[in-house]
Scaffold this motif. Structure first.
Motif, PDB file in Angstrom:
ATOM      1  N   LEU A   8       0.906  -1.344   0.026  1.00  0.00           N
ATOM      2  CA  LEU A   8      -0.152  -0.223   0.081  1.00  0.00           C
ATOM      3  C   LEU A   8       0.963   1.364  -0.041  1.00  0.00           C
ATOM      4  O   LEU A   8       0.623   2.178  -0.660  1.00  0.00           O
ATOM      5  CB  LEU A   8      -1.055   0.091   1.180  1.00  0.00           C
ATOM      6  N   PHE A  11       2.269   1.705  -3.496  1.00  0.00           N
ATOM      7  CA  PHE A  11       1.224   2.512  -4.489  1.00  0.00           C
ATOM      8  C   PHE A  11       1.033   3.788  -4.145  1.00  0.00           C
ATOM      9  O   PHE A  11       0.591   4.484  -5.220  1.00  0.00           O
ATOM     10  CB  PHE A  11      -0.059   1.671  -4.294  1.00  0.00           C
ATOM     11  N   ILE A  12       0.911   4.147  -2.906  1.00  0.00           N
ATOM     12  CA  ILE A  12       0.681   5.675  -2.400  1.00  0.00           C
ATOM     13  C   ILE A  12       1.730   6.207  -3.098  1.00  0.00           C
ATOM     14  O   ILE A  12       1.624   7.491  -3.650  1.00  0.00           O
ATOM     15  CB  ILE A  12       0.552   5.520  -1.092  1.00  0.00           C
ATOM     16  N   LEU A  15       1.826   6.730  -6.859  1.00  0.00           N
ATOM     17  CA  LEU A  15       0.596   7.781  -7.176  1.00  0.00           C
ATOM     18  C   LEU A  15       0.847   9.185  -6.818  1.00  0.00           C
ATOM     19  O   LEU A  15       0.502   9.964  -7.423  1.00  0.00           O
ATOM     20  CB  LEU A  15      -0.809   7.203  -6.474  1.00  0.00           C
ATOM     21  N   LEU A  54     -12.306  -0.273  -2.941  1.00  0.00           N
ATOM     22  CA  LEU A  54     -11.436   0.612  -1.757  1.00  0.00           C
ATOM     23  C   LEU A  54     -12.146   0.469  -0.434  1.00  0.00           C
ATOM     24  O   LEU A  54     -11.819   0.368   0.540  1.00  0.00           O
ATOM     25  CB  LEU A  54     -10.995   1.880  -2.025  1.00  0.00           C
ATOM     26  N   LEU A  77      -4.977   5.822   0.188  1.00  0.00           N
ATOM     27  CA  LEU A  77      -5.227   5.486  -1.008  1.00  0.00           C
ATOM     28  C   LEU A  77      -6.483   6.011  -1.853  1.00  0.00           C
ATOM     29  O   LEU A  77      -6.551   6.330  -2.896  1.00  0.00           O
ATOM     30  CB  LEU A  77      -5.000   3.802  -1.302  1.00  0.00           C
TER      31      LEU A  77
END
Length: 152
Positions: A8, A11-12, A15, A54, A77
């Motif tokens: 996570l 991914f954050i 992004l 999500l 996220l």
């Protein structure tokens, strides 16, 4: 920190890096921006599916009394997804030697043909690829035309 939390966080961070690049770095690359035209958003269904998934993950984590860090990371996220899908507007950025479309730099000399469809979609034919430019405001097509004529 579990493997899920690490994924996570990755991914954050990815992004955030993309959002920073799209908003601050890309307009400054390859010279001065001559014109930036907002485009129509696509993939609304994908955004709703992602947001729904999500929400399900956050709900399951809260109901099963999962790790608080995981819940917070899922919420961050979700905020990033909200920014990318609903706040950020896609755009085409014209420079003196080319343009950015979908975050890809395209030189003007790669353009083989340009057409305008009846529904206001600008079709740019490259060597092996066709770009479909759907502008938000139909009057922006005239601005694009003027920039193309001026720079070529």
């Amino acid at each position: 920190m579990t493997v899920t939390d690490i994924v996570l966080v990755l991914f954050i961070v990815a992004l955030l890096a993309y959002a920073f690049y799209d908003e601050f770095i890309m307009p400054r690359r390859n010279g001065e921006t001559l014109l930036a035209v907002p485009l129509l958003r696509r993939g609304r269904v994908d955004a709703f599916i992602f947001a729904g998934l999500l929400a399900i993950l956050i709900y399951n984590n809260v109901m099963s009394q999962g790790a608080l860090l995981t819940t917070w990371l899922l919420c961050v996220l979700a905020l990033m997804a909200f920014y990318l899908f609903w706040i950020r507007a896609p755009k085409i950025i014209f420079k003196s030697h080319g343009f950015f479309f979908a975050n890809i730099w395209i030189e003007y000399n790669r353009i083989k043909e340009m057409n305008l469809s009846e529904d206001g979609v600008l079709v740019i034919q490259l060597e092996q690829r066709r770009l479909l430019v759907r502008v938000k405001n139909i009057d922006d097509l005239e601005k694009i035309y003027k920039i193309m004529v001026k720079t070529q």
